[in-house]
Design a protein around this motif. Sequence first.
Motif, PDB file in Angstrom:
ATOM      1  N   THR A 259      18.120  36.215 -14.742  1.00  0.00           N
ATOM      2  CA  THR A 259      17.646  34.834 -14.616  1.00  0.00           C
ATOM      3  C   THR A 259      16.142  34.758 -14.815  1.00  0.00           C
ATOM      4  N   GLU A 260      15.659  33.548 -15.069  1.00  0.00           N
ATOM      5  CA  GLU A 260      14.240  33.340 -15.328  1.00  0.00           C
ATOM      6  C   GLU A 260      13.765  32.059 -14.653  1.00  0.00           C
ATOM      7  N   GLY A 261      12.455  31.967 -14.457  1.00  0.00           N
ATOM      8  CA  GLY A 261      11.845  30.731 -13.958  1.00  0.00           C
ATOM      9  C   GLY A 261      12.391  30.277 -12.616  1.00  0.00           C
ATOM     10  N   ASP A 262      12.655  28.976 -12.502  1.00  0.00           N
ATOM     11  CA  ASP A 262      13.107  28.397 -11.228  1.00  0.00           C
ATOM     12  C   ASP A 262      14.429  29.004 -10.760  1.00  0.00           C
ATOM     13  N   GLU A 263      15.320  29.266 -11.723  1.00  0.00           N
ATOM     14  CA  GLU A 263      16.619  29.844 -11.353  1.00  0.00           C
ATOM     15  C   GLU A 263      16.431  31.242 -10.757  1.00  0.00           C
ATOM     16  N   HIS A 264      15.510  32.015 -11.327  1.00  0.00           N
ATOM     17  CA  HIS A 264      15.249  33.346 -10.770  1.00  0.00           C
ATOM     18  C   HIS A 264      14.668  33.228  -9.368  1.00  0.00           C
ATOM     19  N   ARG A 265      13.743  32.299  -9.182  1.00  0.00           N
ATOM     20  CA  ARG A 265      13.128  32.130  -7.849  1.00  0.00           C
ATOM     21  C   ARG A 265      14.178  31.722  -6.816  1.00  0.00           C
ATOM     22  N   ARG A 266      15.129  30.875  -7.230  1.00  0.00           N
ATOM     23  CA  ARG A 266      16.209  30.455  -6.321  1.00  0.00           C
ATOM     24  C   ARG A 266      17.071  31.650  -5.923  1.00  0.00           C
ATOM     25  N   ARG A 267      17.485  32.413  -6.915  1.00  0.00           N
ATOM     26  CA  ARG A 267      18.391  33.532  -6.649  1.00  0.00           C
ATOM     27  C   ARG A 267      17.680  34.648  -5.878  1.00  0.00           C
ATOM     28  N   ALA A 268      16.460  34.986  -6.283  1.00  0.00           N
ATOM     29  CA  ALA A 268      15.709  36.036  -5.590  1.00  0.00           C
ATOM     30  C   ALA A 268      15.403  35.611  -4.160  1.00  0.00           C
ATOM     31  N   GLY A 269      15.197  34.296  -3.960  1.00  0.00           N
ATOM     32  CA  GLY A 269      14.934  33.773  -2.611  1.00  0.00           C
ATOM     33  C   GLY A 269      16.108  33.998  -1.681  1.00  0.00           C
ATOM     34  N   VAL A 270      17.328  33.827  -2.202  1.00  0.00           N
ATOM     35  CA  VAL A 270      18.531  34.065  -1.386  1.00  0.00           C
ATOM     36  C   VAL A 270      18.604  35.536  -0.975  1.00  0.00           C
ATOM     37  N   ILE A 271      18.355  36.442  -1.928  1.00  0.00           N
ATOM     38  CA  ILE A 271      18.394  37.883  -1.624  1.00  0.00           C
ATOM     39  C   ILE A 271      17.323  38.230  -0.595  1.00  0.00           C
ATOM     40  N   THR A 272      16.112  37.715  -0.821  1.00  0.00           N
ATOM     41  CA  THR A 272      15.008  38.006   0.104  1.00  0.00           C
ATOM     42  C   THR A 272      15.357  37.581   1.531  1.00  0.00           C
ATOM     43  N   GLU A 273      15.865  36.359   1.683  1.00  0.00           N
ATOM     44  CA  GLU A 273      16.181  35.872   3.035  1.00  0.00           C
ATOM     45  C   GLU A 273      17.351  36.642   3.652  1.00  0.00           C
ATOM     46  N   ALA A 274      18.326  37.027   2.825  1.00  0.00           N
ATOM     47  CA  ALA A 274      19.451  37.818   3.341  1.00  0.00           C
ATOM     48  C   ALA A 274      18.968  39.191   3.808  1.00  0.00           C
ATOM     49  N   LEU A 275      18.034  39.795   3.062  1.00  0.00           N
ATOM     50  CA  LEU A 275      17.509  41.116   3.441  1.00  0.00           C
ATOM     51  C   LEU A 275      16.551  41.018   4.628  1.00  0.00           C
ATOM     52  N   GLU A 276      15.848  39.887   4.723  1.00  0.00           N
ATOM     53  CA  GLU A 276      14.944  39.713   5.873  1.00  0.00           C
ATOM     54  C   GLU A 276      15.716  39.661   7.182  1.00  0.00           C
ATOM     55  N   GLY A 277      17.014  39.333   7.113  1.00  0.00           N
ATOM     56  CA  GLY A 277      17.852  39.322   8.306  1.00  0.00           C
ATOM     57  C   GLY A 277      18.227  40.713   8.800  1.00  0.00           C
ATOM     58  N   VAL A 278      17.888  41.743   8.020  1.00  0.00           N
ATOM     59  CA  VAL A 278      18.171  43.124   8.448  1.00  0.00           C
ATOM     60  C   VAL A 278      17.085  43.564   9.418  1.00  0.00           C
ATOM     61  N   ASP A 279      17.490  43.935  10.632  1.00  0.00           N
ATOM     62  CA  ASP A 279      16.550  44.446  11.642  1.00  0.00           C
ATOM     63  C   ASP A 279      16.184  45.884  11.265  1.00  0.00           C
ATOM     64  N   GLN A 280      14.896  46.120  10.983  1.00  0.00           N
ATOM     65  CA  GLN A 280      14.490  47.442  10.493  1.00  0.00           C
ATOM     66  C   GLN A 280      14.670  48.530  11.553  1.00  0.00           C
ATOM     67  N   PHE A 281      14.502  48.173  12.827  1.00  0.00           N
ATOM     68  CA  PHE A 281      14.718  49.171  13.896  1.00  0.00           C
ATOM     69  C   PHE A 281      16.193  49.527  14.001  1.00  0.00           C
ATOM     70  N   GLU A 282      17.036  48.510  13.855  1.00  0.00           N
ATOM     71  CA  GLU A 282      18.476  48.756  13.896  1.00  0.00           C
ATOM     72  C   GLU A 282      18.909  49.584  12.678  1.00  0.00           C
ATOM     73  N   LEU A 283      18.326  49.271  11.510  1.00  0.00           N
ATOM     74  CA  LEU A 283      18.636  50.047  10.310  1.00  0.00           C
ATOM     75  C   LEU A 283      18.240  51.507  10.504  1.00  0.00           C
ATOM     76  N   ALA A 284      17.041  51.743  11.065  1.00  0.00           N
ATOM     77  CA  ALA A 284      16.594  53.121  11.315  1.00  0.00           C
ATOM     78  C   ALA A 284      17.549  53.834  12.271  1.00  0.00           C
ATOM     79  N   ARG A 285      17.999  53.104  13.309  1.00  0.00           N
ATOM     80  CA  ARG A 285      18.953  53.690  14.277  1.00  0.00           C
ATOM     81  C   ARG A 285      20.275  54.041  13.589  1.00  0.00           C
ATOM     82  N   ASN A 286      20.773  53.101  12.780  1.00  0.00           N
ATOM     83  CA  ASN A 286      22.019  53.347  12.046  1.00  0.00           C
ATOM     84  C   ASN A 286      21.880  54.546  11.112  1.00  0.00           C
ATOM     85  N   CYS A 287      20.741  54.608  10.414  1.00  0.00           N
ATOM     86  CA  CYS A 287      20.510  55.726   9.485  1.00  0.00           C
ATOM     87  C   CYS A 287      20.452  57.055  10.236  1.00  0.00           C
TER      88      CYS A 287
END
Length: 418
Positions: free
Chosen positions: A108-136
């Motif tokens: 994707t490009e332009g506004d569509e890319h920003r929309r799609r990348a924004g969804v991924i960013t917010e979904a990944l921001e929901g990952v607790d990094q301390f919990e991820l480290a514990r799981n790992c």
Amino acid sequence: MTDPSSAQPAPPGCPAHTDAVRLAGLEYQQTPSQLYRALRREHGAVAPVLLDGDIPAWLVLGYSEVTYVTSHDELFARDSRRWNQWENIPGDWPLMPYVGYQPSVLFTEGDEHRRRAGVITEALEGVDQFELARNCQLIADRLIAAFAGSGQAELMTGYAHALPMRAVVQMCGMPTSGEDTQQLVEDLRISLDAAEGDDPVAAYGRVGERLRRLVKDKRVNPGPDVTSRMLLHPAGLTDEEIVQDLISVIAAAQQPTANWICNTLRLLLTDERFAVNVSGGRLSVGEALNEALWLDTPTQNFIGRWAVRDTQLGGRQIRAGDCLVLGLAAANTDPQIWPDSHVGAENAAHLSFSNGEHRCPYPAPLLADVMARTAVETLLERLPDLVLSVEPEKLTWRPSIWMRGLTALPVQFTPVVH
């Protein structure tokens, strides 16, 4: 080994009619820096190359040139439908999983890319990094326990690939083990870095099918995972868009992180700067992780960008629709930025996560760092006398121009009985 500097005459219609170098089938992966040096010497920062089936492209080798290309989407765009070579590409072309247009955030490009990348960013921001480290750490402990009693292990398959795979599928809401998950990971490997006899196009199809089932399940039963957060996001992505973007997320997290772990372990086990010195100090795991990104970045080359119109780059005439391969590894070792050949381990301005609007979406690099750092630190804590079980020069790299990873990392240590 194929001589990387041996040029092949290019067929008519190539970006450059002479001196194009075949990237397909090269066994140069043991020492890719030799190839990049030869190409730089011969062609400068942008080299004419031939991909599988003698398909012409440009390999962008210079740090400033890769930075320029990735910063100027209006000149060098991601939508592969612009390519001027499609009439020459067979349906079963080995690189089709990389370049075949998909309704994915990658293309994707332009506004569509920003929309799609924004969804991924917010979904990944929901990952607790301390919990991820514990799981790992829990995953690491389970994997280490499986071989700790034997005093020896092959870390590529038994540890470095298994850990991020389990962590990533858990993040996305899939079970961490089982045949289903194992098959998904194997198919991802094949579609990203096919070995002799593999069918990357068929494997990529199976990956899509598995993730369609996951998305369907999460529509009915959402949970605290990346897939559910993407489904519930107000941007309202379709199931197929989410499937395609999940493929990008899982593929980017699994194999590159596995190779980052292994390349870092190789550095720690073979470079005396990382051994404990007389005063008991050592260069840190963090410095080793960073140096591995500079010198042995897991994603060596990335295909790619497509020229929006006729333009110039690195003194080359680039035509509209030409394909540019981003030489991330070559750019990271560009003598223009490291004139004395010394890479500063504390400097983090490498291009390993790419650059510009299409770089790895934040916070993906941070999550990859949590996985890689936890994997390396936990292993060294549990098995403090870990050493290679072969001479360093016996380690071999996979013959791939795209991924930088060892074929195996055999080690030995004092057996630990639990």
